[in-house]
Design a protein around this motif. Sequence first.
Motif, PDB file in Angstrom:
ATOM      1  N   GLY A  94      53.904  28.734  38.671  1.00 11.85           N
ATOM      2  CA  GLY A  94      52.990  29.859  38.517  1.00 11.85           C
ATOM      3  C   GLY A  94      52.773  30.299  37.096  1.00 11.85           C
ATOM      4  O   GLY A  94      51.727  30.867  36.762  1.00 11.85           O
ATOM      5  N   SER A  95      53.735  30.050  36.234  1.00  7.58           N
ATOM      6  CA  SER A  95      53.609  30.476  34.844  1.00  7.58           C
ATOM      7  C   SER A  95      52.899  29.446  33.970  1.00  7.58           C
ATOM      8  O   SER A  95      52.746  29.654  32.759  1.00  7.58           O
ATOM      9  N   TYR A  96      52.467  28.337  34.580  1.00  4.96           N
ATOM     10  CA  TYR A  96      51.733  27.320  33.807  1.00  4.96           C
ATOM     11  C   TYR A  96      50.481  27.959  33.210  1.00  4.96           C
ATOM     12  O   TYR A  96      49.777  28.723  33.876  1.00  4.96           O
ATOM     13  N   ASN A  97      50.187  27.679  31.956  1.00  2.00           N
ATOM     14  CA  ASN A  97      49.164  28.402  31.200  1.00  2.00           C
ATOM     15  C   ASN A  97      47.807  28.454  31.897  1.00  2.00           C
ATOM     16  O   ASN A  97      47.208  29.523  32.047  1.00  2.00           O
ATOM     17  N   THR A  98      47.305  27.320  32.343  1.00  2.00           N
ATOM     18  CA  THR A  98      45.987  27.280  32.981  1.00  2.00           C
ATOM     19  C   THR A  98      45.949  28.137  34.244  1.00  2.00           C
ATOM     20  O   THR A  98      45.010  28.910  34.460  1.00  2.00           O
ATOM     21  N   VAL A  99      46.967  28.010  35.065  1.00  2.00           N
ATOM     22  CA  VAL A  99      47.038  28.781  36.304  1.00  2.00           C
ATOM     23  C   VAL A  99      47.142  30.271  36.010  1.00  2.00           C
ATOM     24  O   VAL A  99      46.478  31.097  36.639  1.00  2.00           O
ATOM     25  N   GLN A 100      47.954  30.620  35.051  1.00  2.00           N
ATOM     26  CA  GLN A 100      48.184  32.021  34.713  1.00  2.00           C
ATOM     27  C   GLN A 100      46.936  32.660  34.102  1.00  2.00           C
ATOM     28  O   GLN A 100      46.597  33.807  34.420  1.00  2.00           O
ATOM     29  N   LYS A 101      46.249  31.941  33.225  1.00  2.00           N
ATOM     30  CA  LYS A 101      45.062  32.485  32.579  1.00  2.00           C
ATOM     31  C   LYS A 101      43.962  32.778  33.591  1.00  2.00           C
ATOM     32  O   LYS A 101      43.309  33.830  33.539  1.00  2.00           O
ATOM     33  N   LEU A 102      43.728  31.871  34.513  1.00  2.00           N
ATOM     34  CA  LEU A 102      42.699  32.068  35.521  1.00  2.00           C
ATOM     35  C   LEU A 102      43.022  33.288  36.378  1.00  2.00           C
ATOM     36  O   LEU A 102      42.146  34.101  36.696  1.00  2.00           O
ATOM     37  N   TRP A 103      44.275  33.428  36.748  1.00  2.00           N
ATOM     38  CA  TRP A 103      44.738  34.571  37.547  1.00  2.00           C
ATOM     39  C   TRP A 103      44.451  35.877  36.823  1.00  2.00           C
ATOM     40  O   TRP A 103      43.886  36.817  37.375  1.00  2.00           O
ATOM     41  N   LYS A 104      44.851  35.946  35.547  1.00  2.00           N
ATOM     42  CA  LYS A 104      44.696  37.179  34.769  1.00  2.00           C
ATOM     43  C   LYS A 104      43.221  37.511  34.536  1.00  2.00           C
ATOM     44  O   LYS A 104      42.820  38.677  34.591  1.00  2.00           O
ATOM     45  N   GLN A 105      42.417  36.482  34.264  1.00  2.00           N
ATOM     46  CA  GLN A 105      41.002  36.711  34.007  1.00  2.00           C
ATOM     47  C   GLN A 105      40.320  37.347  35.208  1.00  2.00           C
ATOM     48  O   GLN A 105      39.534  38.292  35.073  1.00  2.00           O
ATOM     49  N   CYS A 106      40.621  36.841  36.382  1.00  2.00           N
ATOM     50  CA  CYS A 106      39.995  37.368  37.599  1.00  2.00           C
ATOM     51  C   CYS A 106      40.509  38.761  37.930  1.00  2.00           C
ATOM     52  O   CYS A 106      39.717  39.683  38.155  1.00  2.00           O
ATOM     53  N   TYR A 107      41.821  38.931  37.959  1.00  2.00           N
ATOM     54  CA  TYR A 107      42.383  40.209  38.382  1.00  2.00           C
ATOM     55  C   TYR A 107      42.067  41.344  37.411  1.00  2.00           C
ATOM     56  O   TYR A 107      41.809  42.476  37.823  1.00  2.00           O
ATOM     57  N   THR A 108      42.075  41.046  36.119  1.00  2.00           N
ATOM     58  CA  THR A 108      41.749  42.077  35.140  1.00  2.00           C
ATOM     59  C   THR A 108      40.343  42.604  35.358  1.00  2.00           C
ATOM     60  O   THR A 108      40.091  43.820  35.332  1.00  2.00           O
ATOM     61  N   THR A 109      39.410  41.704  35.614  1.00  2.00           N
ATOM     62  CA  THR A 109      38.021  42.113  35.767  1.00  2.00           C
ATOM     63  C   THR A 109      37.753  42.711  37.137  1.00  2.00           C
ATOM     64  O   THR A 109      36.856  43.539  37.289  1.00  2.00           O
ATOM     65  N   ILE A 110      38.506  42.321  38.142  1.00  2.00           N
ATOM     66  CA  ILE A 110      38.361  42.931  39.460  1.00  2.00           C
ATOM     67  C   ILE A 110      38.628  44.433  39.372  1.00  2.00           C
ATOM     68  O   ILE A 110      37.909  45.241  39.970  1.00  2.00           O
ATOM     69  N   THR A 111      39.634  44.814  38.609  1.00  2.01           N
ATOM     70  CA  THR A 111      39.930  46.237  38.434  1.00  2.01           C
ATOM     71  C   THR A 111      38.763  46.955  37.775  1.00  2.01           C
ATOM     72  O   THR A 111      38.434  48.090  38.138  1.00  2.01           O
ATOM     73  N   THR A 112      38.112  46.292  36.825  1.00  2.00           N
ATOM     74  CA  THR A 112      36.936  46.884  36.186  1.00  2.00           C
ATOM     75  C   THR A 112      35.814  47.052  37.198  1.00  2.00           C
ATOM     76  O   THR A 112      35.148  48.096  37.235  1.00  2.00           O
TER      77      THR A 112
END
Length: 227
Positions: A94-112
Motif C-alpha cells: 500500500g505504501s508503494y509510491n504510485t499506489v499511494q499518490k493515486l489514493w491521495k490525489q483522489c481522496y484529497t480532492t473528494i473532500t474539496t
Amino acid sequence: MKKSNILKFMAFSAVFSLMSSCSLDEDNPAAGDATLDNFAAWYGLQTTCYTPLDQQIYTASDWLFASEAGTDLWVPKSNGNSYTQLFNYDGLIGSYNTVQKLWKQCYTTITTCNTVINVAPELKDGAPEDIAVLVAEAKTLRALYYSILVTQYGPVTLNLESSSSLTGEVITRPVRSSEKVIYDAIIKDLKEAMEDLPIEPYHGNHARFTLKSAKGLLARVLSLIHI
C-alpha cells in the motif's frame, strides 16, 4: 560577502519590494473575502476540484500504471525490472509510491468536492443557475474520483463530509464501505448532476464537465459493477 549570502540578500530584497508595492486591502476577485459564503471564494474552491485532471492523474503515469500494468495491455521489456511491483505484483504494498499518490490525489480532492457541494446552500450571492451547474460539476467529479478508487482499491471509505477545517471533526478511524454502497453513491451523484449539467460547458470552457460527461461516466460505472 559570500555568494550564498548575496543571493539570500537579493531574494529578500525582491520579496520586500513586492510586498511594498502591494496593498493588503486590494480587491482579489478570485478569492473573494476568503470565506465560503460568497460566490467568488466558493467558485475558486470549486475550480480546484478539477486539479487532479490536469496536474496529476492525466498528466502523470500513476493512474496508467495502477490501472493497466499487470493486464494484457502492457508487457514489460525483456528481462526488465522496472515497475515489477505493478507488472508482476511482485512486492506490491500500500505504501508503494504510485499506489499511494493515486489514493491521495483522489481522496484529497473528494473532500474539496464535498465542501463545495455542502456549502452551496449557504452562499449569500451568485446566480442560482450558476450555482446549480457548478454543484453538478462537483458531483460528477466526486463520482469520477470514487469510481477510480473503488475500481483500483475495492471497498474504500465513503466520505461525503466537508473539510475538517470547516466541520472541526477529524475522522481518525475510517471504516471501509462496501462496494455496493460506494457504487450507489456514485450513481446517485451522477443522476443528480445530469439534472443540472448543461449541454454546452459552463462559460464555454471545454475543460469543464457537461451533461454528456456525466452520461458517459454513468455508462462506464454501470459496466463496471460486478456486485
